[in-house]
Scaffold this motif. Structure first.
Motif, PDB file in Angstrom:
ATOM      1  N   ARG A  57      42.863  36.080  48.841  1.00  0.00           N
ATOM      2  CA  ARG A  57      41.475  35.608  48.800  1.00  0.00           C
ATOM      3  C   ARG A  57      41.135  34.969  47.455  1.00  0.00           C
ATOM      4  O   ARG A  57      40.561  33.881  47.404  1.00  0.00           O
ATOM      5  N   PHE A  58      41.506  35.620  46.360  1.00  0.00           N
ATOM      6  CA  PHE A  58      41.165  35.082  45.044  1.00  0.00           C
ATOM      7  C   PHE A  58      42.007  33.853  44.696  1.00  0.00           C
ATOM      8  O   PHE A  58      41.503  32.931  44.043  1.00  0.00           O
TER       9      PHE A  58
ATOM     10  N   LEU B   4      40.466  40.658  38.482  1.00  0.00           N
ATOM     11  CA  LEU B   4      40.958  41.774  37.672  1.00  0.00           C
ATOM     12  C   LEU B   4      40.115  43.030  37.895  1.00  0.00           C
ATOM     13  O   LEU B   4      40.648  44.135  37.965  1.00  0.00           O
ATOM     14  N   HIS B   5      38.827  42.852  38.014  1.00  0.00           N
ATOM     15  CA  HIS B   5      37.957  43.996  38.285  1.00  0.00           C
ATOM     16  C   HIS B   5      38.261  44.598  39.663  1.00  0.00           C
ATOM     17  O   HIS B   5      38.338  45.828  39.809  1.00  0.00           O
ATOM     18  N   GLN B   6      38.443  43.751  40.660  1.00  0.00           N
ATOM     19  CA  GLN B   6      38.718  44.246  42.020  1.00  0.00           C
ATOM     20  C   GLN B   6      40.044  44.989  42.093  1.00  0.00           C
ATOM     21  O   GLN B   6      40.152  45.987  42.804  1.00  0.00           O
TER      22      GLN B   6
ATOM     23  N   GLN C   4      34.670  41.409  33.651  1.00  0.00           N
ATOM     24  CA  GLN C   4      33.609  40.409  33.521  1.00  0.00           C
ATOM     25  C   GLN C   4      32.826  40.598  32.230  1.00  0.00           C
ATOM     26  O   GLN C   4      32.208  39.664  31.735  1.00  0.00           O
ATOM     27  N   TYR C   5      32.823  41.800  31.695  1.00  0.00           N
ATOM     28  CA  TYR C   5      31.994  42.114  30.532  1.00  0.00           C
ATOM     29  C   TYR C   5      32.803  42.304  29.257  1.00  0.00           C
ATOM     30  O   TYR C   5      32.251  42.698  28.236  1.00  0.00           O
TER      31      TYR C   5
ATOM     32  N   ILE D 183      47.207  35.438  39.612  1.00  0.00           N
ATOM     33  CA  ILE D 183      46.645  36.233  40.709  1.00  0.00           C
ATOM     34  C   ILE D 183      47.735  36.620  41.714  1.00  0.00           C
ATOM     35  O   ILE D 183      47.826  37.774  42.129  1.00  0.00           O
ATOM     36  N   ARG D 184      48.563  35.673  42.082  1.00  0.00           N
ATOM     37  CA  ARG D 184      49.600  35.960  43.087  1.00  0.00           C
ATOM     38  C   ARG D 184      50.651  36.943  42.582  1.00  0.00           C
ATOM     39  O   ARG D 184      51.233  37.701  43.355  1.00  0.00           O
ATOM     40  N   SER D 185      50.910  36.931  41.279  1.00  0.00           N
ATOM     41  CA  SER D 185      51.975  37.793  40.735  1.00  0.00           C
ATOM     42  C   SER D 185      51.459  39.110  40.185  1.00  0.00           C
ATOM     43  O   SER D 185      52.249  39.936  39.725  1.00  0.00           O
ATOM     44  N   TRP D 186      50.147  39.320  40.203  1.00  0.00           N
ATOM     45  CA  TRP D 186      49.578  40.545  39.634  1.00  0.00           C
ATOM     46  C   TRP D 186      49.994  41.764  40.447  1.00  0.00           C
ATOM     47  O   TRP D 186      49.928  41.748  41.671  1.00  0.00           O
TER      48      TRP D 186
END
Length: 157
Positions: free
Chosen positions: A64-65, A98-100, A107-108, A153-156
């Protein structure tokens, strides 16, 4: 008349067996629906802890991301976004991802805080997106940064 009523109430009735099967299927559908709603509303940390659903959730989240990053890149190519807007949206998308996936409220966090923590692998990309967004003299390529964001994102894991 009273005899007819008594015979109607207590007499043998012949129902087809497919009514029973239909009732069982409907019952299973209702149970499945409630289970799906329950799982879909669980916090991400609880879903990640479930053995079978954790891997599926991780794959779907990455997909999704990564698609969101690709959509941002496509919108920039069509002229719907400026480069600065694209960098900003990419940074927001990466931080939300990253948060998800980790539960860390990326984000902060400032880039230095990200680099010093468990999200250190994402720090160079986030720094590059920040520099490209705010430094007009920076020599940044939106397509390259978009590809790097998708790859991150794909490799995280």
């Amino acid at each position: 008349m009273p005899g007819d009523l008594l015979r109607f109430v207590s007499g043998p009735t012949a129902y087809s067996s497919w009514w029973l099967w239909l009732a069982m299927v409907l019952l299973l559908l209702v149970i499945g629906w409630y289970a799906a709603v329950f799982v879909a509303t669980l916090p991400n940390a609880r879903i990640r802890a479930l053995p079978a659903l954790g891997d599926l959730h991780a794959r779907l989240t990455r997909r999704r991301f990564a698609g969101s990053i690709r959509h941002i890149t496509d919108r920039r190519r069509r002229g719907e976004l400026s480069d600065a807007q694209a960098y900003d949206e990419m940074s927001h998308t990466v931080r939300s991802f990253l948060h998800q996936t980790t539960g860390v409220r990326a984000q902060y966090l400032h880039v230095d805080e990200i680099a010093a923590g468990t999200l250190a692998a994402a720090a160079p990309l986030i720094a590059a997106l920040r520099d490209a967004r705010f430094d007009t003299a920076a020599d940044a390529d939106p397509d390259r940064l978009g590809a790097q964001a998708e790859e991150l994102i794909r490799s995280w894991t």
